[in-house]
Design a protein around this motif. Structure first.
Motif, PDB file in Angstrom:
ATOM      1  N   ASN A 709       0.863  -1.171   0.000  1.00 58.70           N
ATOM      2  CA  ASN A 709       0.000   0.000   0.000  1.00 58.70           C
ATOM      3  C   ASN A 709       0.908   1.233   0.000  1.00 58.70           C
ATOM      4  OD1 ASN A 709      -2.487  -1.428   0.171  1.00 58.70           O
ATOM      5  ND2 ASN A 709      -2.063  -1.820   2.341  1.00 58.70           N
ATOM      6  N   LEU A 710       0.816   2.025  -1.032  1.00 56.80           N
ATOM      7  CA  LEU A 710       1.784   3.093  -1.261  1.00 56.80           C
ATOM      8  C   LEU A 710       1.165   4.458  -1.000  1.00 56.80           C
ATOM      9  CD1 LEU A 710       3.296   1.753  -4.624  1.00 56.80           C
ATOM     10  CD2 LEU A 710       4.241   1.471  -2.320  1.00 56.80           C
ATOM     11  N   LYS A 711       1.929   5.308  -0.353  1.00 54.48           N
ATOM     12  CA  LYS A 711       1.560   6.694  -0.129  1.00 54.48           C
ATOM     13  C   LYS A 711       2.783   7.557  -0.415  1.00 54.48           C
ATOM     14  CE  LYS A 711      -0.093   9.904   3.430  1.00 54.48           C
ATOM     15  NZ  LYS A 711      -0.479  10.043   4.865  1.00 54.48           N
ATOM     16  N   GLY A 712       2.672   8.410  -1.408  1.00 53.84           N
ATOM     17  CA  GLY A 712       3.806   9.244  -1.800  1.00 53.84           C
ATOM     18  C   GLY A 712       4.746   8.547  -2.775  1.00 53.84           C
ATOM     19  N   TYR A 713       4.578   7.233  -2.959  1.00 50.71           N
ATOM     20  CA  TYR A 713       5.360   6.448  -3.915  1.00 50.71           C
ATOM     21  C   TYR A 713       4.546   6.223  -5.183  1.00 50.71           C
ATOM     22  CZ  TYR A 713       9.322   4.961  -0.950  1.00 50.71           C
ATOM     23  OH  TYR A 713      10.466   4.914  -0.196  1.00 50.71           O
ATOM     24  N   SER A 714       5.225   6.127  -6.325  1.00 53.29           N
ATOM     25  CA  SER A 714       4.593   5.773  -7.594  1.00 53.29           C
ATOM     26  C   SER A 714       5.433   4.712  -8.292  1.00 53.29           C
ATOM     27  CB  SER A 714       4.470   6.999  -8.506  1.00 53.29           C
ATOM     28  OG  SER A 714       3.678   7.993  -7.909  1.00 53.29           O
ATOM     29  N   ALA A 729       9.691  -1.004 -10.145  1.00 48.99           N
ATOM     30  CA  ALA A 729      10.106  -0.495  -8.840  1.00 48.99           C
ATOM     31  C   ALA A 729       9.161   0.640  -8.454  1.00 48.99           C
ATOM     32  CB  ALA A 729      11.548  -0.008  -8.894  1.00 48.99           C
ATOM     33  N   VAL A 730       9.366   1.195  -7.270  1.00 47.55           N
ATOM     34  CA  VAL A 730       8.587   2.365  -6.854  1.00 47.55           C
ATOM     35  C   VAL A 730       9.547   3.435  -6.379  1.00 47.55           C
ATOM     36  CG1 VAL A 730       6.607   0.931  -6.211  1.00 47.55           C
ATOM     37  CG2 VAL A 730       8.242   1.629  -4.443  1.00 47.55           C
ATOM     38  N   ALA A 731       9.146   4.696  -6.586  1.00 47.68           N
ATOM     39  CA  ALA A 731       9.979   5.830  -6.173  1.00 47.68           C
ATOM     40  C   ALA A 731       9.084   6.947  -5.680  1.00 47.68           C
ATOM     41  CB  ALA A 731      10.832   6.312  -7.343  1.00 47.68           C
ATOM     42  N   ILE A 732       9.621   7.777  -4.797  1.00 50.37           N
ATOM     43  CA  ILE A 732       8.842   8.874  -4.227  1.00 50.37           C
ATOM     44  C   ILE A 732       8.619   9.961  -5.282  1.00 50.37           C
ATOM     45  CG2 ILE A 732       8.873  10.751  -2.542  1.00 50.37           C
ATOM     46  CD1 ILE A 732      10.333   8.870  -0.636  1.00 50.37           C
ATOM     47  N   VAL A 827      18.338  14.084  -6.086  1.00 51.65           N
ATOM     48  CA  VAL A 827      17.762  13.250  -7.148  1.00 51.65           C
ATOM     49  C   VAL A 827      17.510  11.819  -6.680  1.00 51.65           C
ATOM     50  CG1 VAL A 827      18.894  14.621  -8.932  1.00 51.65           C
ATOM     51  CG2 VAL A 827      20.009  12.547  -8.088  1.00 51.65           C
ATOM     52  N   GLU A 828      17.908  11.515  -5.456  1.00 49.26           N
ATOM     53  CA  GLU A 828      17.712  10.164  -4.940  1.00 49.26           C
ATOM     54  C   GLU A 828      16.308  10.070  -4.338  1.00 49.26           C
ATOM     55  OE1 GLU A 828      20.791   7.151  -3.239  1.00 49.26           O
ATOM     56  OE2 GLU A 828      20.152   8.443  -1.604  1.00 49.26           O
ATOM     57  N   THR A 829      15.475   9.242  -4.959  1.00 55.39           N
ATOM     58  CA  THR A 829      14.040   9.235  -4.662  1.00 55.39           C
ATOM     59  C   THR A 829      13.631   8.111  -3.718  1.00 55.39           C
ATOM     60  OG1 THR A 829      13.699   7.925  -6.676  1.00 55.39           O
ATOM     61  CG2 THR A 829      13.440  10.327  -6.857  1.00 55.39           C
ATOM     62  N   ALA A 830      14.564   7.586  -2.933  1.00 57.80           N
ATOM     63  CA  ALA A 830      14.277   6.510  -1.977  1.00 57.80           C
ATOM     64  C   ALA A 830      13.554   5.346  -2.663  1.00 57.80           C
ATOM     65  CB  ALA A 830      13.472   7.036  -0.785  1.00 57.80           C
ATOM     66  N   ALA A 831      14.021   5.008  -3.870  1.00 52.31           N
ATOM     67  CA  ALA A 831      13.362   3.972  -4.665  1.00 52.31           C
ATOM     68  C   ALA A 831      13.501   2.604  -4.017  1.00 52.31           C
ATOM     69  CB  ALA A 831      13.953   3.951  -6.071  1.00 52.31           C
TER      70      ALA A 831
END
Length: 844
Positions: A709-714, A729-732, A827-831
């Protein structure tokens, strides 16, 4: 007195940090009292130096002997420059053969010495070290110290001569302080366009190199900056040479072929133009005035965009001879790289082949180089791959002196973030027999000059040490530098014996340490080959970017020539004469016939020489594609054992080096899984052939990030897509730079698990992650591997940035909740890629 010094020496070792700076020259006290007593009984009472000049390698040898003996056995011997004592007295004499014969009347037969050779004679209470020259005497001193540091005080009479005269190291350091293919910090030679004012680290490095019998350093990049030759930098180079000289090491220099135009203001750099010849003659004279013992020049020309003689329709021999004539009056030599190829080749042309380039460019020039030119040849015909056949050029220019180029820096082998012990690869090449004219024609005999009666020859090792105290970034990687020097002196030595000696000198005598380091090291090359690229397909890295992580698609459809020719049905280069590029025919007849025939080509080179269906059956009985799947799983599985085995050495190795090695081996284990999955997924997608064991694309322990369940991630795609599990993958993407990913573990059986978090550590930021189990903190980490590792990082979500962090032995109940909170930085999106809930001992 001896006992008190012994206690002081032990105390000094225990209180000082072990940061790796001393390398294998730690001179640690011998822990075994029985061996120690044997050493004390056999020890001379004084060191006699046959040269008192501080710039003399003999003087250096005496001081090194004094320090080494004090460290190893706790005995502080005085150094005397008086030669009144006889050889038979209780003395350790070090000097040249000429000085020894002059002072003692004992005639050492100098005819038995090659340049740089030495005699080591150890008798009870007496040691004689005699060199053919001063450098040889220093080598003999280091040989004696290496023996006693390993607890060997036996009597010996050893005459040791180098197998080849050229034993150089090449550096790719830039004037701005950066290092091309360097993974351990900034340059120890250059910064801000100049030679550094403080050359302390250069002196420390020279000491290490002298101990393994290296006789020249080229400090600057083969992609040379013309400003290296300006007046200020020539003075700086002179200071480097001054630092090297007491260690018996000469300075060499890489040249930019276009320097007469770029620096000298000429409108040409044509090697046959009189003004160009005059410019180089004058510049060479300027160099030798400041550095009278300059070893010579290293030249990369007409390769990868570098200028050279072909620009003016001159030959490569014309270019090499230009410099050879300039250094000839001073006794200098020129190493001219054979790494010349067209990096804009049309890959659609079936007969195009970068592997053919060296022979095509050089074989018609055999006999046209001046005697002081040595053609420097990479060990394989492509570029330091995990496996290549020996470069055919070695057997194609018999009248030309040759040196083999080996890469100590792990450009294609994990860039010191992975550890690969490379000497077994080198040994395979050096022991390769070309069978030229049906005669034994080993590579090691060719490069030494023996096989074809060449006047020069030897070794050039690309080694890019940096300001990191471990020199190469990874403490274990120093075994490669150590082994390079020993093999350049004696290529018949075994990789296993060299490793054993290095381990004793570096980590001590504990049998568990010796066995563990040996087992890990000797497993690394086979494992890396398995999980990166096998069957001769090359290292399947991203050749268009950083050469670190996986990207097999990058090999093809470009002009660089590291092609695999992978299609939906076939893979491999056809290098046969019959139907392919003809590369097999560049080898002498017996070898060419073996490589031409798929039945006599070794399986580990089959895709180097043959284009085959994925369903082609190997001699093992497996198909090519199944071998790929199995090998990548086997290699990754082996890599998982490295940190586990190392962990067992806790408290047997000093804390700093132990933890630093453990960190890198743990990283390697995680990234090996990235390699495994990326390569297997790519070829599974391409071939549409399933893994017989059902592993590829099937990961029952993983929970993909897109299932949370993602919030702020896409959702995002990695590039290439195979570098993300399930290709996603998912990233903020939230404006506030924060994201949460939450999932209930409804499908997990209650028990103890290792929990692995797969994420992307992208350069350009230091994202923060917090993982919770039922709202209780489980792990926090930062995306800051760029601060801890030295490899070439990526600014993308890809196979270079993909990595894992693991929490061991976590108690999990069915229905528990895992939450990951990410905070973007730059640029690091906590992927995130996935979370793996793995039973201990199993492989994800």
């Amino acid at each position: 007195m001896r006992a008190s010094l012994r206690i002081l020496a032990l105390c000094a070792v225990f209180v000082s940090a072990e940061d790796g700076l001393a390398g294998w020259l730690r001179y640690a006290p011998i822990p075994d009292d029985t061996i120690l007593q044997q050493g004390l009984e056999s020890l001379p009472s004084v060191i006699v130096s046959l040269n008192s000049s501080r710039v003399s390698p003999v003087y250096t040898a005496a001081k090194e002997l004094q320090a080494g003996i004090l460290g190893v056995v706790g005995e502080n011997l005085n150094v005397s420059y008086e030669t009144t004592a006889s050889e038979q007295s209780s003395s350790l004499i070090v000097g040249t053969a000429a000085a020894f014969n002059d002072n003692y009347g004992t005639q050492v037969d100098v005819s038995k010495f090659a340049p740089d050779g030495f005699l080591l004679r150890v008798k009870k209470g007496s040691v004689t070290i005699v060199g053919q020259n001063e450098r040889g005497a220093l080598y003999g001193a280091f040989e004696y110290l290496s023996r006693i540091a390993r607890g060997d005080f036996a009597e010996v009479e050893l005459l040791s001569n180098p197998d080849a005269p050229i034993r150089w190291v090449n550096h790719w350091d830039n004037l701005d302080g950066s290092i091309e293919r360097g993974y351990a910090g900034l340059s120890i030679f250059f910064g801000n366009g100049l030679v550094l004012p403080d050359l302390t680290r250069v002196a420390q490095y020279a000491r290490l190199l002298a101990s393994i019998k290296i006789n020249a350093i080229v400090p600057n990049n083969v992609n040379a900056n013309a400003n290296t030759l300006n007046a200020t930098n020539i003075e700086g180079l002179g200071r480097i040479a001054d630092v090297l000289r007491p260690w018996g090491i000469q300075l060499g220099l890489s040249l930019n072929f276009a320097s007469p135009q770029l620096l000298g203001g000429l409108n040409t750099f044509d090697p046959l133009e009189p003004a160009v010849i005059s410019w180089w003659s004058e510049k060479t004279a300027e160099l030798y005035k400041r550095v009278p013992d300059l070893a010579g020049f290293l030249v990369k020309a007409n390769s990868e965009g570098q200028p050279g003689p072909l620009t003016y329709n001159r030959t490569l021999a014309d270019g090499a001879n230009l410099f050879a004539k300039a250094v000839q009056p001073y006794g200098g030599i020129v190493l001219f790289r054979a790494f010349v190829y067209n990096h804009h080749a049309d890959w659609n042309v079936w007969t195009n082949d970068r592997a053919n380039a060296a022979v095509e460019f050089f074989n018609h020039l055999d006999g046209k180089f001046l005697d002081n030119v040595v053609v420097q040849i990479k060990y394989g015909a492509i570029d330091f791959q995990v496996r290549e056949p020996a470069n055919p050029l070695f057997a194609n220019i018999p009248e030309t002196s040759k040196a083999i180029e080996l890469q100590i820096t792990q450009e294609y082998l994990g860039q010191q973030s992975h550890f690969v012990y490379i000497p077994p690869l080198w040994k395979e090449i050096l022991d390769f027999d070309f069978r030229d004219e049906s005669k034994t024609s080993l590579v090691r005999d060719i490069v030494a000059g023996r096989r074809y009666n060449n006047s020069l020859g030897g070794y050039a090792g690309v080694v890019n040490v940096g300001t990191n105290t471990s020199w190469l970034g990874h403490h274990l990687a120093m075994s490669n530098l150590y082994a390079y020097g020993l093999l350049a002196w004696d290529p018949t030595l075994s990789a296993e014996d060299i490793l054993d000696d290095w381990t004793r000198l570096t980590f001590g005598f504990d049998p568990d340490v010796l066995k563990t380091v040996s087992d890990i090291s000797l497993a690394t090359w086979p494992a890396y080959e398995d999980y990166s690229g096998n069957l001769g397909i090359q290292t399947l890295t991203d050749i268009l970017y950083t050469h670190f992580g996986p990207n097999p698609a990058s090999q093809d459809n470009n002009g660089w020539g590291q092609w695999t020719r992978a299609t939906q049905t076939h893979i491999g280069m056809d290098r046969t004469v019959r139907n392919g590029t003809g590369n097999a025919g560049q080898y002498p007849h017996e070898v060419a016939a073996a490589f031409e025939n798929i039945e006599t080509t070794p399986d580990n080179l089959i895709l180097w020489f043959h284009h085959v269906p994925y369903t082609h059956r190997l001699k093992s009985g497996k198909t090519v594609i199944q071998h790929f799947y199995d090998a990548h799983y086997d290699g990754a599985q082996t890599a998982q054992t490295f940190p586990v085995r190392w962990e067992a050495l806790r408290n047997k190795i000093d804390v700093q080096r132990f933890e630093e090695v453990l960190f890198r081996l743990t990283y390697q284990a995680g990234h090996a899984i990235v390699w495994r999955d990326s390569i297997n997924n790519f070829y599974h997608n391409l071939s549409r052939i399933d893994d017989e064991h059902g592993r590829v694309g099937n990961h029952p322990h993983r929970i993909e990030a897109e299932r949370f369940n993602l919030k702020g991630y896409s959702l995002v795609k990695a590039d290439p897509v195979e570098t993300a599990s399930n290709f996603t993958a998912v990233a903020i993407t939230a404006a506030d730079g924060r994201g949460e990913a939450v999932i209930k573990l409804d499908d997990v059986v209650s028990g103890t698990y290792d929990v692995a978090f797969a994420y992307y550590d992208v350069i350009g930021g230091r994202a923060r992650y917090s993982a919770f189990l039922n709202e209780q903190p489980l792990l926090e980490w930062i995306g800051n591997l760029e601060d801890k590792l030295g490899h070439a990082f990526s600014n993308k979500i890809d196979g270079h940035s993909a990595t894992r962090v693991t929490v061991k032995k976590v108690e999990i109940q069915k229905g528990d909740e895992i939450k990951i909170v990410g905070v973007k930085d730059g640029v690091e999106t906590a992927a995130l890629d996935y979370v793996a809930i793995v039973p201990p001992g199993e492989l994800d």
